[in-house]
Design a protein around this motif. Structure first.
Motif, PDB file in Angstrom:
ATOM      1  N   PRO A 179     -23.143   4.273  -3.105  1.00 47.00           N
ATOM      2  CA  PRO A 179     -22.906   5.710  -2.978  1.00 47.00           C
ATOM      3  C   PRO A 179     -21.638   6.158  -3.705  1.00 47.00           C
ATOM      4  O   PRO A 179     -21.524   7.338  -4.068  1.00 47.00           O
ATOM      5  CB  PRO A 179     -22.778   5.923  -1.469  1.00 47.00           C
ATOM      6  CG  PRO A 179     -22.458   4.583  -0.901  1.00 47.00           C
ATOM      7  CD  PRO A 179     -23.050   3.566  -1.825  1.00 47.00           C
ATOM      8  N   VAL A 180     -20.730   5.244  -3.928  1.00 46.14           N
ATOM      9  CA  VAL A 180     -19.504   5.596  -4.646  1.00 46.14           C
ATOM     10  C   VAL A 180     -19.775   5.639  -6.150  1.00 46.14           C
ATOM     11  O   VAL A 180     -19.420   6.598  -6.837  1.00 46.14           O
ATOM     12  CB  VAL A 180     -18.372   4.588  -4.321  1.00 46.14           C
ATOM     13  CG1 VAL A 180     -17.127   4.881  -5.139  1.00 46.14           C
ATOM     14  CG2 VAL A 180     -18.070   4.608  -2.831  1.00 46.14           C
ATOM     15  N   TYR A 181     -20.444   4.627  -6.649  1.00 48.01           N
ATOM     16  CA  TYR A 181     -20.795   4.603  -8.070  1.00 48.01           C
ATOM     17  C   TYR A 181     -21.621   5.830  -8.447  1.00 48.01           C
ATOM     18  O   TYR A 181     -21.381   6.471  -9.474  1.00 48.01           O
ATOM     19  CB  TYR A 181     -21.591   3.328  -8.398  1.00 48.01           C
ATOM     20  CG  TYR A 181     -22.118   3.301  -9.820  1.00 48.01           C
ATOM     21  CD1 TYR A 181     -21.376   2.725 -10.841  1.00 48.01           C
ATOM     22  CD2 TYR A 181     -23.344   3.887 -10.136  1.00 48.01           C
ATOM     23  CE1 TYR A 181     -21.843   2.734 -12.141  1.00 48.01           C
ATOM     24  CE2 TYR A 181     -23.822   3.900 -11.434  1.00 48.01           C
ATOM     25  CZ  TYR A 181     -23.059   3.327 -12.432  1.00 48.01           C
ATOM     26  OH  TYR A 181     -23.529   3.345 -13.720  1.00 48.01           O
ATOM     27  N   ARG A 182     -22.601   6.145  -7.607  1.00 49.32           N
ATOM     28  CA  ARG A 182     -23.493   7.262  -7.931  1.00 49.32           C
ATOM     29  C   ARG A 182     -22.728   8.566  -8.078  1.00 49.32           C
ATOM     30  O   ARG A 182     -23.151   9.468  -8.774  1.00 49.32           O
ATOM     31  CB  ARG A 182     -24.577   7.401  -6.851  1.00 49.32           C
ATOM     32  CG  ARG A 182     -25.784   6.525  -7.104  1.00 49.32           C
ATOM     33  CD  ARG A 182     -26.892   6.850  -6.125  1.00 49.32           C
ATOM     34  NE  ARG A 182     -26.878   5.972  -4.975  1.00 49.32           N
ATOM     35  CZ  ARG A 182     -26.696   6.363  -3.715  1.00 49.32           C
ATOM     36  NH1 ARG A 182     -26.525   7.636  -3.423  1.00 49.32           N
ATOM     37  NH2 ARG A 182     -26.702   5.487  -2.744  1.00 49.32           N
ATOM     38  N   ARG A 183     -21.592   8.662  -7.383  1.00 43.31           N
ATOM     39  CA  ARG A 183     -20.840   9.917  -7.422  1.00 43.31           C
ATOM     40  C   ARG A 183     -19.574   9.845  -8.260  1.00 43.31           C
ATOM     41  O   ARG A 183     -18.837  10.835  -8.335  1.00 43.31           O
ATOM     42  CB  ARG A 183     -20.509  10.354  -6.002  1.00 43.31           C
ATOM     43  CG  ARG A 183     -21.752  10.756  -5.231  1.00 43.31           C
ATOM     44  CD  ARG A 183     -21.430  10.993  -3.784  1.00 43.31           C
ATOM     45  NE  ARG A 183     -22.599  11.384  -3.024  1.00 43.31           N
ATOM     46  CZ  ARG A 183     -23.487  10.531  -2.502  1.00 43.31           C
ATOM     47  NH1 ARG A 183     -23.332   9.254  -2.666  1.00 43.31           N
ATOM     48  NH2 ARG A 183     -24.521  10.963  -1.809  1.00 43.31           N
ATOM     49  N   SER A 184     -19.307   8.690  -8.832  1.00 45.28           N
ATOM     50  CA  SER A 184     -18.087   8.635  -9.644  1.00 45.28           C
ATOM     51  C   SER A 184     -18.374   8.242 -11.083  1.00 45.28           C
ATOM     52  O   SER A 184     -17.514   8.380 -11.945  1.00 45.28           O
ATOM     53  CB  SER A 184     -17.068   7.672  -9.026  1.00 45.28           C
ATOM     54  OG  SER A 184     -17.565   6.362  -9.014  1.00 45.28           O
ATOM     55  N   GLY A 185     -19.591   7.743 -11.343  1.00 42.63           N
ATOM     56  CA  GLY A 185     -19.960   7.402 -12.717  1.00 42.63           C
ATOM     57  C   GLY A 185     -19.346   6.086 -13.148  1.00 42.63           C
ATOM     58  O   GLY A 185     -18.285   5.665 -12.674  1.00 42.63           O
ATOM     59  N   GLY A 186     -20.007   5.419 -14.081  1.00 44.87           N
ATOM     60  CA  GLY A 186     -19.581   4.086 -14.495  1.00 44.87           C
ATOM     61  C   GLY A 186     -18.222   4.066 -15.170  1.00 44.87           C
ATOM     62  O   GLY A 186     -17.469   3.102 -15.042  1.00 44.87           O
ATOM     63  N   HIS A 187     -17.909   5.150 -15.893  1.00 44.98           N
ATOM     64  CA  HIS A 187     -16.627   5.133 -16.611  1.00 44.98           C
ATOM     65  C   HIS A 187     -15.425   5.169 -15.672  1.00 44.98           C
ATOM     66  O   HIS A 187     -14.325   4.788 -16.054  1.00 44.98           O
ATOM     67  CB  HIS A 187     -16.568   6.304 -17.599  1.00 44.98           C
ATOM     68  CG  HIS A 187     -17.511   6.131 -18.757  1.00 44.98           C
ATOM     69  ND1 HIS A 187     -18.002   7.184 -19.490  1.00 44.98           N
ATOM     70  CD2 HIS A 187     -18.071   5.024 -19.295  1.00 44.98           C
ATOM     71  CE1 HIS A 187     -18.810   6.730 -20.437  1.00 44.98           C
ATOM     72  NE2 HIS A 187     -18.872   5.420 -20.332  1.00 44.98           N
ATOM     73  N   SER A 188     -15.639   5.603 -14.450  1.00 41.84           N
ATOM     74  CA  SER A 188     -14.514   5.661 -13.512  1.00 41.84           C
ATOM     75  C   SER A 188     -13.992   4.258 -13.183  1.00 41.84           C
ATOM     76  O   SER A 188     -12.899   4.116 -12.651  1.00 41.84           O
ATOM     77  CB  SER A 188     -14.917   6.390 -12.225  1.00 41.84           C
ATOM     78  OG  SER A 188     -15.879   5.643 -11.511  1.00 41.84           O
ATOM     79  N   TYR A 189     -14.797   3.234 -13.473  1.00 46.26           N
ATOM     80  CA  TYR A 189     -14.354   1.871 -13.170  1.00 46.26           C
ATOM     81  C   TYR A 189     -13.519   1.278 -14.309  1.00 46.26           C
ATOM     82  O   TYR A 189     -12.799   0.313 -14.101  1.00 46.26           O
ATOM     83  CB  TYR A 189     -15.563   0.968 -12.867  1.00 46.26           C
ATOM     84  CG  TYR A 189     -16.261   1.363 -11.577  1.00 46.26           C
ATOM     85  CD1 TYR A 189     -16.001   0.710 -10.383  1.00 46.26           C
ATOM     86  CD2 TYR A 189     -17.166   2.419 -11.550  1.00 46.26           C
ATOM     87  CE1 TYR A 189     -16.629   1.084  -9.203  1.00 46.26           C
ATOM     88  CE2 TYR A 189     -17.800   2.805 -10.372  1.00 46.26           C
ATOM     89  CZ  TYR A 189     -17.526   2.137  -9.207  1.00 46.26           C
ATOM     90  OH  TYR A 189     -18.131   2.516  -8.049  1.00 46.26           O
ATOM     91  N   ASP A 190     -13.682   1.843 -15.501  1.00 51.63           N
ATOM     92  CA  ASP A 190     -12.900   1.378 -16.641  1.00 51.63           C
ATOM     93  C   ASP A 190     -12.973  -0.140 -16.820  1.00 51.63           C
ATOM     94  O   ASP A 190     -11.967  -0.805 -17.044  1.00 51.63           O
ATOM     95  CB  ASP A 190     -11.436   1.828 -16.490  1.00 51.63           C
ATOM     96  CG  ASP A 190     -10.669   1.694 -17.805  1.00 51.63           C
ATOM     97  OD1 ASP A 190     -11.319   1.647 -18.858  1.00 51.63           O
ATOM     98  OD2 ASP A 190      -9.424   1.611 -17.761  1.00 51.63           O
ATOM     99  N   PHE A 191     -14.171  -0.667 -16.675  1.00 54.50           N
ATOM    100  CA  PHE A 191     -14.395  -2.099 -16.863  1.00 54.50           C
ATOM    101  C   PHE A 191     -15.817  -2.269 -17.367  1.00 54.50           C
ATOM    102  O   PHE A 191     -16.683  -1.451 -17.070  1.00 54.50           O
ATOM    103  CB  PHE A 191     -14.192  -2.850 -15.538  1.00 54.50           C
ATOM    104  CG  PHE A 191     -14.281  -4.352 -15.670  1.00 54.50           C
ATOM    105  CD1 PHE A 191     -13.320  -5.052 -16.383  1.00 54.50           C
ATOM    106  CD2 PHE A 191     -15.331  -5.054 -15.086  1.00 54.50           C
ATOM    107  CE1 PHE A 191     -13.409  -6.436 -16.515  1.00 54.50           C
ATOM    108  CE2 PHE A 191     -15.418  -6.441 -15.209  1.00 54.50           C
ATOM    109  CZ  PHE A 191     -14.451  -7.133 -15.922  1.00 54.50           C
TER     110      PHE A 191
END
Ligand code: SF4
Lengths: 248, 463
Positions: free
Chosen positions: B312-324
C-alpha cells in the motif's frame, strides 16, 4: 482462570471507554479480569522505530507485571502480536515464554479460549469492519486475501451473530489503513492518504459504524473521519458487543 | 533525502496517485484470480522456498557446477565482483566483437550496474527493446517497477514521449498506434544489433543453460539476430536442476501479472554455429547479504514484483520514491545492504502490514526483515537523532508506572487546555496534518479503574 486486562497506553489515556467496555464484556461472559495497576506499554512504538534495545526495560516490566496470570487480554491486536512475536529478544525464561503464550487479543480470547462464536443482542446498523493487519496477517484472525478468497474471521462471525446487523462489503477487504505506529508520523503523507482511501472504501459502500478489534487503527481512522466530518461512527468492537449484551 | 519527502512529491498529484494505486491494485487482483485457481499454490510456494534455501546454502558448489556445464556447452563464462567489473567485461566483449550497436532485453541487473550510461560513454549505442524500458530510456528515467518499468506513466505521457522521439502525431494517445510506432522503430534496431544483452531469470546448474522470461519475445529476437549474446546474471539466479524450473515458472508469471506462464520462456544453452555466447556472473554485494543471517533470505527473490503491487505504500508513493534499482518492500531490504546511510529511510517506508510476505511466491519474510533492518539502522545511528532521543526518553517513561501515569495526565490536560490551532499545528504535529487528535478524556482508564469498588479486582495471588 486468572485473567489480566492489558490496556495499552494510548487506550488508557485516550480511549478509557474501550478499556471499560472490554472489562465489562469479559465480566458478562463470566470472566473476572483484573487490571494490574503497574502496567504501562508493550514497547512496540520504540521497537518499530528501530530502538528495540531501548524497549527492553519495557518488555521486562511487562513480563513482571503479567507473569502471574493465565491470560493477558488486550483490546489491541497489534500489541498482542508484538508481545508474542518480538519478546523473543528477551532471555527466554519460563516467565517470558509464559507471558508470550498468554497474551491474547480480546476477540481471539473470546472465540479461541472462551469458545464463544455467537452472542445474543441486536445491532441494527450497517457495520464496516477494519481488520488490523497485525490481527489478520499476524495473529491469523481472518484469512488473508493474498492466500485465499475466503473472507472470514473471528470478529466477523461474532458480529454477524447479532440481530439486524449488516456488514459492509468492501472493495478491498484487507487493505492496510496506514497507521503503522510511528509510521503515521514519519511517513505522515502516505499514512494520511492510506487512511483516507480506507475510509473512502467504507463511505462508498455505506458503512455507518466503523469497527475493529485494534484500537490503534481505529484511532487513526477516527482522526480522518472527524477531520473530514463524515457521518461515520467509529467504535471498538468491544463497545458494540458490550453494548448489546445485557448484564448476566 | 528520505523516502517520505520523495513520497510527498508524488502525493501532490492526488489524481495520479489514485490512478497509480488503482492500476497496480488491478494487477494484484489479477494475480489473486490466477492464484486462487491453483489449489496447490501454497505448496508450490513452500517448494520454491525450500529449493531456494537449499541452493543458497551451497551456492558456491552450484555456481561451479553451472560454470562447468556452461563451458562444456561452448559458452564463455565471466565472473564479476561488482558493477564496475560487470560493465568492463561487457565493454570488452563488445569491443573484441568489433561491435558498436547493442540491443538489450530487460535486465534489472544491468540497470543495477548502470550499464547503459557506461556503454554510451564509451561510444556504444544501447537500445532497450522491452517496450516499457524503451519508453523510460527515451525519457532518461530509471524504471519505477521491476516488471512494469513504466507503470508510473499514463498513455498521454507515452504519447508525448513518442511524439518527441519517434515523431508520432502530437496528441496521439492510442495505445495500439503508439505500440505500432515503437514496433517499427525497434525492428530497425533489432536488425542492426550486433550484440544482444539479456538478463537471466533462472540459471540451471545441471545443464548450464539460462532461462529468460519475457512477454514481448524481445530477448529471442535480439539474441537470434545478433552475432554475440551476453547474458548477465546475479549469483542468486541459480537453481539446481531443470526439473526445478517448472515450480518457478508457475509461480513467477502468476505472481507478477496473473498470467499462467510468461508468453516466452526461452532457454539459451549454447551459441548457434558461428556465434558467441557469454554469461557474466555478478556478485555486486550479494555475498555480503548472504553473510547477513537475518537478511540472506532476501536472495531468494525471483523478481516477480508482487510485493510492489500489493504494497500500500509503494502503490501511493511510486517506484522512484525509493531511489533504488529495486523499489518496494524487497528493495527496502536489498538497498541498505548496498549503502546503509543512503537508504536508511527505506526500511521505515512500510507499515509492516505483512501483505508482501503473504504474497511473495518464494516466502521471503519481507516485513520481518524490514523490522530487523530498523534495529540494525537504530544500532548504527542511522535513524534521525530526534527519533532516537525521543524513543530513549519514551523508554524511560514507559518502563516506570509512576512516570508514565504523570506524563499521561500532563499530556491529556495539555491537549484539553491548549487551543486547537496549537495542538493541531501541522508544523509541530505531523499527525494533525490530516487527522484530528483523539479527544482527551478527563480521566484515564486507570484512574477510572482505581475508583471502582474493590470486588471487581480480586487479588492476583488468589486462585
Ligand atoms: S520479494 Fe517475493 S514478491 Fe517481491 S519481487 Fe521478490 S519474489 Fe516477488
Amino acid at each position: 482462570m486468572k485473567v489480566a486486562l492489558f490496556v495499552p497506553c494510548y487506550i488508557d489515556q485516550f480511549y478509557p471507554q474501550v478499556g471499560i467496555a472490554t472489562l465489562q464484556l469479559l465480566e458478562k461472559l463470566g470472566v473476572q479480569a483484573h487490571f494490574p495497576a503497574q502496567q504501562t506499554c508493550c514497547g512496540q512504538p520504540l521497537a518499530n522505530s528501530g530502538c528495540e534495545s531501548d524497549a527492553l526495560p519495557i518488555y521486562k516490566h511487562f513480563v513482571e507485571t503479567f507473569s502471574d496470570y493465565d491470560y493477558v487480554v488486550a483490546p489491541s491486536g497489534s500489541c498482542v502480536y508484538h508481545v508474542r512475536k518480538h519478546f523473543d529478544k528477551l532471555d527466554q525464561t519460563a516467565d517470558v515464554q509464559h507471558v508470550r503464550g498468554a497474551a491474547y487479543d480480546l476477540i481471539d480470547f473470546i472465540s479461541t479460549v472462551l469458545k464463544v462464536d455467537a452472542l445474543p443482542g441486536a445491532f441494527p446498523h450497517k457495520v464496516g469492519l477494519h481488520l488490523s493487519c497485525h490481527g489478520q496477517r499476524g495473529l491469523h484472525q481472518a484469512n488473508e486475501s493474498e492466500m485465499t478468497p475466503v473472507r472470514d474471521g473471528q470478529l466477523s462471525r461474532l458480529l454477524r451473530s447479532l440481530d439486524g446487523i449488516e456488514l459492509t462489503q468492501l472493495n478491498r477487504n484487507d487493505e492496510c489503513c496506514g497507521f503503522g505506529g510511528t509510521f503515521c508520523v514519519s511517513e505522515a503523507g502516505i499514512s494520511a492518504r492510506m487512511g483516507q482511501d480506507r475510509v473512502a472504501d467504507h463511505v462508498r459502500n455505506g458503512t455507518q459504524v466503523l469497527t475493529g478489534s485494534d484500537m490503534s487503527c481505529l484511532m487513526h481512522l477516527e482522526g480522518i473521519v472527524r477531520r473530514a466530518k463524515l457521518p461515520i461512527k467509529v467504535m471498538h468492537a468491544a463497545e458494540i458487543l458490550n453494548g448489546v449484551l445485557v448484564n448476566a | 533525502m528520505s523516502h517520505a519527502i520523495r513520497a510527498d512529491k508524488f502525493l501532490l498529484d492526488a489524481d495520479r496517485t489514485t490512478w497509480h494505486d488503482e492500476t497496480l491494485w488491478f494487477v494484484r487482483e489479477k494475480r489473486d484470480r490466477a492464484v486462487y485457481a491453483v489449489p496447490e499454490f501454497q505448496e508450490l510456494r513452500e517448494l520454491a522456498s525450500g529449493i531456494k534455501n537449499h541452493t543458497l546454502s551451497r551456492l558456491d558448489l552450484y555456481l561451479q557446477e553451472f560454470e562447468a556445464a556452461a563451458k562444456a556447452n561452448g559458452v564463455h563464462v565471466h565472473w564479476a565482483a561488482d558493477a564496475a567489473e560487470h560493465n568492463a567485461i561487457i565493454l570488452d566483449i563488445t569491443r573484441k566483437a568489433g561491435a558498436t550497436r547493442i540491443v538489450k532485453s530487460k535486465s534489472m541487473l544491468t540497470e543495477e550496474c548502470h550499464l547503459n550510461p557506461f556503454l554510451i560513454q564509451h561510444g556504444i549505442e544501447v537500445v532497450d527493446t522491452d517496450l516499457g524500458e524503451r519508453i523510460i530510456q527515451f525519457r532518461d528515467e530509471p524504471p519505477s517497477h521491476i516488471v512494469l518499468p513504466a507503470i508510473h506513466l499514463k498513455k498521454e505521457d507515452v504519447g508525448d514521449t513518442f511524439h518527441t522521439h519517434l515523431g508520432t502525431d502530437k496528441g496521439e494517445n492510442d495505445p495500439q498506434r503508439l505500440t505500432e510506432a515503437a514496433r517499427q522503430h525497434l525492428r530497425a534496431k533489432f536488425l542492426a544489433g550486433e550484440v544482444a544483452i539479456s538478463g537471466v531469470n533462472f540459471a540451471i546448474a545441471e545443464t548450464g543453460a539460462v532461462v529468460v522470461c519475457t512477454n514481448e519475445g524481445n530477448a529471442d529476437l535480439g539474441v537470434n539476430l545478433a552475432r554475440v549474446h551476453i547474458a548477465a546474471m546475479g549469483i542468486e539466479k541459480i537453481i539446481p536442476r531443470l526439473s526445478d524450473l517448472g515450480v518457478f515458472t508457475r509461480l513467477l508469471a502468476r505472481s507478477a501479472t496473473g498470467q499462467p506462464v510468461t508468453t516466452y520462456t526461452s532457454h539459451f544453452a549454447k551459441p548457434a554455429p558461428g556465434k558467441e555466447m557469454h554469461i557474466v556472473i555478478v556478485d555486486n554485494g550479494r555475498t555480503q547479504q548472504l553473510g547477513r543471517p537475518d537478511f540472506r533470505a532476501s536472495l531468494k527473490c525471483i523478481r516477480c514484483g508482487a510485493c510492489m503491487n500489493t504494497c500500500p505504500v509503494y502503490r501511493r508513493s511510486g517506484g522512484h520514491s525509493y531511489d533504488f534499482t529495486v523499489p518496494g518492500p524487497i528493495g527496502a531490504i536489498l538497498s541498505p545492504n548496498i549503502d546503509m546511510k543512503k537508504h536508511s529511510s527505506l526500511p521505515f517506508a512500510s507499515t509492516l502490514c505483512g501483505s508482501c510476505t503473504d504474497v511473495c511466491p518464494v516466502k521471503i519474510d519481507i516485513h520481518t526483515q524490514l523490522y530487523k533492518w530498523r534495529q540494525v539502522l537504530g544500532e548504527a545511528n542511522e535513524i534521525p537523532a530526534s527519533k532516537k532521543w525521543g524513543m530513549k526518553f519514551m523508554g524511560r517513561v514507559l518502563a516506570s508506572t509512576r512516570v508514565y501515569g504523570l506524563g499521561g495526565q500532563f499530556a491529556r490536560k495539555a491537549l484539553r487546555l491548549l487551543p486547537h490551532g496549537l495542538t493541531h499545528a501541522p508544523s509541530m504535529n505531523a499527525w494533525a496534518v490530516a487527522r484530528e487528535l483523539p479527544e482527551a478524556p478527563k480521566q484515564s482508564f486507570r484512574e477510572w479503574y482505581a475508583k471502582q469498588p474493590a470486588p471487581a479486582a480480586p487479588s492476583k495471588t488468589s486462585a
